[in-house]
Design a protein around this motif. Structure first.
Motif, short mmCIF file in Angstrom:
data_model
loop_
_atom_site.label_atom_id
_atom_site.label_comp_id
_atom_site.label_asym_id
_atom_site.label_seq_id
_atom_site.Cartn_x
_atom_site.Cartn_y
_atom_site.Cartn_z
N PRO A 25 0.85 -1.20 0.00
CA PRO A 25 0.00 0.00 0.00
C PRO A 25 0.88 1.24 0.00
CG PRO A 25 0.17 -0.87 2.21
CD PRO A 25 0.91 -1.83 1.31
N PRO A 26 0.32 2.41 -0.26
CA PRO A 26 1.12 3.64 -0.16
C PRO A 26 1.69 3.76 1.25
CG PRO A 26 -1.01 4.09 -1.17
CD PRO A 26 -1.06 2.68 -0.67
N VAL A 27 2.95 4.15 1.34
CA VAL A 27 3.62 4.27 2.64
C VAL A 27 4.10 5.71 2.80
CG1 VAL A 27 5.62 3.52 3.98
CG2 VAL A 27 4.35 1.86 2.62
N ARG A 28 3.85 6.26 3.98
CA ARG A 28 4.32 7.60 4.31
C ARG A 28 5.45 7.46 5.32
NH1 ARG A 28 -1.54 9.05 6.19
NH2 ARG A 28 -0.84 7.27 7.38
N TRP A 29 6.37 8.43 5.34
CA TRP A 29 7.50 8.35 6.28
C TRP A 29 7.02 8.26 7.72
CZ3 TRP A 29 11.93 6.48 5.44
CH2 TRP A 29 12.55 6.63 4.21
N ARG A 30 5.91 8.90 8.04
CA ARG A 30 5.43 8.84 9.43
C ARG A 30 4.92 7.45 9.81
NH1 ARG A 30 0.92 12.90 7.91
NH2 ARG A 30 -0.67 11.54 7.08
N ASP A 31 4.71 6.57 8.83
CA ASP A 31 4.28 5.20 9.09
C ASP A 31 5.46 4.28 9.41
OD1 ASP A 31 1.64 5.92 8.49
OD2 ASP A 31 1.90 5.41 6.37
N VAL A 32 6.68 4.75 9.15
CA VAL A 32 7.88 3.92 9.34
C VAL A 32 8.14 3.72 10.84
CG1 VAL A 32 10.38 3.78 8.98
CG2 VAL A 32 8.89 4.64 7.16
N GLN A 33 8.26 2.46 11.23
CA GLN A 33 8.53 2.12 12.62
C GLN A 33 9.99 1.77 12.86
OE1 GLN A 33 5.91 2.22 14.99
NE2 GLN A 33 5.05 3.29 13.23
N ALA A 34 10.66 1.27 11.82
CA ALA A 34 12.07 0.89 11.94
C ALA A 34 12.67 0.82 10.54
CB ALA A 34 12.23 -0.44 12.64
N VAL A 35 13.99 1.01 10.49
CA VAL A 35 14.75 0.93 9.26
C VAL A 35 15.84 -0.13 9.48
CG1 VAL A 35 16.25 2.18 7.66
CG2 VAL A 35 14.35 3.38 8.77
N PHE A 36 15.98 -1.03 8.53
CA PHE A 36 17.01 -2.06 8.59
C PHE A 36 17.87 -1.94 7.35
CE2 PHE A 36 13.32 -3.58 10.83
CZ PHE A 36 13.83 -4.17 11.97
N ARG A 37 19.16 -2.16 7.52
CA ARG A 37 20.06 -2.14 6.36
C ARG A 37 21.25 -3.04 6.64
NH1 ARG A 37 24.41 2.67 6.47
NH2 ARG A 37 25.34 1.86 8.36
N ASP A 38 21.94 -3.38 5.58
CA ASP A 38 23.15 -4.18 5.70
C ASP A 38 24.30 -3.30 6.17
OD1 ASP A 38 22.36 -6.86 4.61
OD2 ASP A 38 21.78 -5.58 2.93
N ASP A 39 25.26 -3.92 6.82
CA ASP A 39 26.48 -3.23 7.23
C ASP A 39 27.19 -2.78 5.96
OD1 ASP A 39 29.03 -2.52 8.05
OD2 ASP A 39 29.23 -4.21 9.42
N PRO A 40 27.58 -1.49 5.87
CA PRO A 40 28.26 -1.02 4.66
C PRO A 40 29.51 -1.84 4.31
CG PRO A 40 27.67 0.84 6.04
CD PRO A 40 27.38 -0.41 6.83
N GLY A 41 30.16 -2.43 5.30
CA GLY A 41 31.35 -3.24 5.05
C GLY A 41 31.07 -4.51 4.27
#
Length: 102
Positions: A25-41
């Motif tokens: 569905p459409p997502v707004r930044w205020r709906d974001v509960q957490a951000v996950f990403r890979d280690d840049p290394g």
């Protein structure tokens, strides 16, 4: 980059039901509960795995031993929404497709 969001109602299933695939569905930044990403290394390793995964279904990837090996070796880093700048720090700029066949 993975975003965990809170949406008012989950859309109906539209893909492999065993893996909970849904239409986003459409997502707004205020709906974001957490951000996950890979280690840049681990960018080179993640990129190589992504190349092998491109175009495959979740069901196909889940039966691939390389997927399980990759998941065992690579943890996602967790950031809450107030740490978005930190979550995006050190990530490469997204590539843009060529314009006019360049």
């Amino acid at each position: 980059l993975v975003l965990a969001v809170s949406v008012p109602a989950a859309p109906g299933e539209s893909g492999e039901s065993d893996f909970g695939e849904v239409t986003r569905p459409p997502v707004r930044w205020r709906d974001v509960q957490a951000v996950f990403r890979d280690d840049p290394g681990s960018a080179a390793t993640v990129g190589a795995y992504a190349d092998t995964a491109r175009g495959r279904t979740l069901a196909d990837l889940w039966t691939d031993e390389a997927t399980h090996d990759f998941l065992a070796e690579h943890d996602l880093l967790w950031f809450d929404p107030t740490e978005l700048d930190q979550a995006l720090d050190e990530l490469p700029e997204p590539s843009t497709p060529p314009v006019n066949g360049d």
